[in-house]
Design an enzyme around this catalytic site. Structure first.
Site, mmCIF file in Angstrom:
data_model
loop_
_atom_site.group_PDB
_atom_site.id
_atom_site.type_symbol
_atom_site.label_atom_id
_atom_site.label_comp_id
_atom_site.label_asym_id
_atom_site.label_seq_id
_atom_site.Cartn_x
_atom_site.Cartn_y
_atom_site.Cartn_z
ATOM 1 N N ASP A 132 84.114 -7.212 -43.444
ATOM 2 C CA ASP A 132 85.459 -7.110 -44.001
ATOM 3 C C ASP A 132 86.418 -6.608 -42.925
ATOM 4 O OD1 ASP A 132 84.000 -4.551 -45.924
ATOM 5 O OD2 ASP A 132 85.130 -4.270 -44.085
ATOM 6 N N MET A 153 91.437 5.973 -49.143
ATOM 7 C CA MET A 153 92.345 5.029 -49.824
ATOM 8 C C MET A 153 93.453 5.779 -50.561
ATOM 9 S SD MET A 153 89.392 2.518 -51.346
ATOM 10 C CE MET A 153 88.288 3.848 -51.748
ATOM 11 N N LYS A 188 87.864 -7.274 -47.548
ATOM 12 C CA LYS A 188 87.935 -6.488 -48.774
ATOM 13 C C LYS A 188 88.982 -5.387 -48.692
ATOM 14 C CE LYS A 188 84.250 -5.203 -50.862
ATOM 15 N NZ LYS A 188 84.660 -5.596 -52.208
HETATM 16 C C1 LIG Z 1 86.754 1.037 -49.096
HETATM 17 S S1 LIG Z 1 86.869 2.609 -48.351
HETATM 18 C C2 LIG Z 1 85.428 2.592 -47.357
HETATM 19 C C3 LIG Z 1 85.048 3.941 -46.815
HETATM 20 C C4 LIG Z 1 83.894 3.864 -45.845
HETATM 21 N N1 LIG Z 1 82.685 3.466 -46.509
HETATM 22 C C5 LIG Z 1 83.666 5.148 -45.056
HETATM 23 O O1 LIG Z 1 82.607 5.778 -45.202
HETATM 24 O O2 LIG Z 1 84.527 5.512 -44.254
HETATM 25 C C6 LIG Z 1 88.183 2.296 -47.194
HETATM 26 C C7 LIG Z 1 88.900 3.575 -46.816
HETATM 27 O O3 LIG Z 1 88.135 4.293 -45.852
HETATM 28 C C8 LIG Z 1 89.003 4.909 -44.925
HETATM 29 N N2 LIG Z 1 88.741 4.317 -43.594
HETATM 30 C C9 LIG Z 1 87.741 3.461 -43.278
HETATM 31 N N3 LIG Z 1 87.764 3.193 -41.953
HETATM 32 C C10 LIG Z 1 88.806 3.897 -41.441
HETATM 33 C C11 LIG Z 1 89.334 4.058 -40.126
HETATM 34 N N4 LIG Z 1 88.814 3.436 -39.050
HETATM 35 N N5 LIG Z 1 90.407 4.869 -39.960
HETATM 36 C C12 LIG Z 1 90.937 5.529 -41.018
HETATM 37 N N6 LIG Z 1 90.472 5.425 -42.279
HETATM 38 C C13 LIG Z 1 89.409 4.626 -42.484
HETATM 39 C C14 LIG Z 1 90.422 4.656 -45.417
HETATM 40 O O4 LIG Z 1 90.747 5.716 -46.315
HETATM 41 C C15 LIG Z 1 90.243 3.362 -46.158
HETATM 42 O O5 LIG Z 1 91.288 3.176 -47.102
#
Ligand SMILES: C[S@@+](CC[C@H](N)C(=O)[O-])C[C@H]1O[C@@H](n2cnc3c(N)ncnc32)[C@H](O)[C@@H]1O
Length: 241
Positions: free
Chosen positions: A35, A172, A57
């Site tokens: 994604d 998020m 996604k």
């Molecule tokens: C669907 S959730 C997935 C979270 C993921 N499984 C994790 O452990 O980081 C997506 C959210 O994770 C956070 N996120 C994921 N990657 C990020 C990154 N590189 N920088 C900042 N926030 C991130 C943000 O809050 C984003 O809206």
């Protein structure tokens, strides 16, 4: 021969934050479903002939329906492929992992989950702060800032979320943080509680905004922007510039 599906944590984006196991599976995969939050740099490790399938996604943009993704995983594996399903951060945190596990189990497909670096850990590391502190932050809680309709979830446990001795990692949540902050402050959390907004962690556009709960809420009310962002708030240690 039926194939195999590995549900692989991609970490926050920097390939250096992949586990050795994740890298080995990515290099061997016949097909990789990814994604938008999985940085393209990670896909550079795929075989030249691997099928790379964008199932985007990311919230707010068109994406494949979860059922379609589950069906693709099953079909590819039934066709004999070694499949990697890349999931941003740690696959087990706000990643719709359960639906994919259930689909694979129901279809009798061999599968495994590979843990990884969550954006919550990566945000703390980028700011060079701990998530826990020996005397002042004895608890860490991971919460989502949006429900299935994209709104702040109704069932907030404000007692826990306004606990001054807990570090909270909000996923998020950029868009709904002004409303969450208003409710936290009404529930007794001091407005000057430290807060960190970590955007595009470990990616080229990484940005860290050190602030307070009240000031960050005011900033995000002016426009949350497009970059993926994670918010930490609580008794955060003094952050390094
Ligand atoms: C669907 S959730 C997935 C979270 C993921 N499984 C994790 O452990 O980081 C997506 C959210 O994770 C956070 N996120 C994921 N990657 C990020 C990154 N590189 N920088 C900042 N926030 C991130 C943000 O809050 C984003 O809206």
């Amino acid at each position: 021969m039926t194939g195999h599906v590995a549900l692989v944590s991609a970490g926050p984006g920097d390939p250096d934050l992949l586990t050795v196991k994740a890298l080995r599976l990515i290099r061997a995969a016949d097909a990789i479903l990814y994604d938008d939050l999985s940085a393209r740099a990670i896909l550079d490790h795929a075989r030249a002939d691997a099928r790379l399938i964008d199932v985007g996604k990311r919230a707010g943009r068109p994406s494949c329906k979860q059922g379609v993704i589950c069906a693709m995983l099953v079909d590819l594996a039934l066709g004999g492929a070694r499949v990697v399903r890349l999931k941003s951060g740690d696959a087990a945190i706000f990643g719709r992992l359960e639906e994919e596990l259930l689909a694979l189990r129901a279809a009798g497909i061999a599968h495994e989950v590979v843990p990884g670096v969550s954006s919550a850990s990566a945000a703390a590391a980028a700011a060079r702060i701990p998530l826990t502190r020996r005397l002042t932050a004895r608890r860490v809680q991971f919460i989502t800032g949006h429900d299935v309709n994209g709104k702040l979830p109704e069932s907030l446990n404000l007692g826990a979320l306004a606990d001054p001795e807990a570090t909270t990692a909000l996923f998020m949540g950029k868009r709904t943080f002004p409303e969450l902050a208003r409710r936290l402050i009404a529930a007794g959390l001091p407005p000057e509680t430290p807060a960190l907004l970590a955007e595009s962690i470990s990616q080229p556009g990484q940005r860290l905004t050190r602030s307070t709960v009240a000031a960050l809420a005011a900033m995000l009310a002016d426009g949350p922007g497009e970059a993926p962002g994670l918010i930490l708030y609580g008794p955060l240690a003094e952050m390094q510039p």
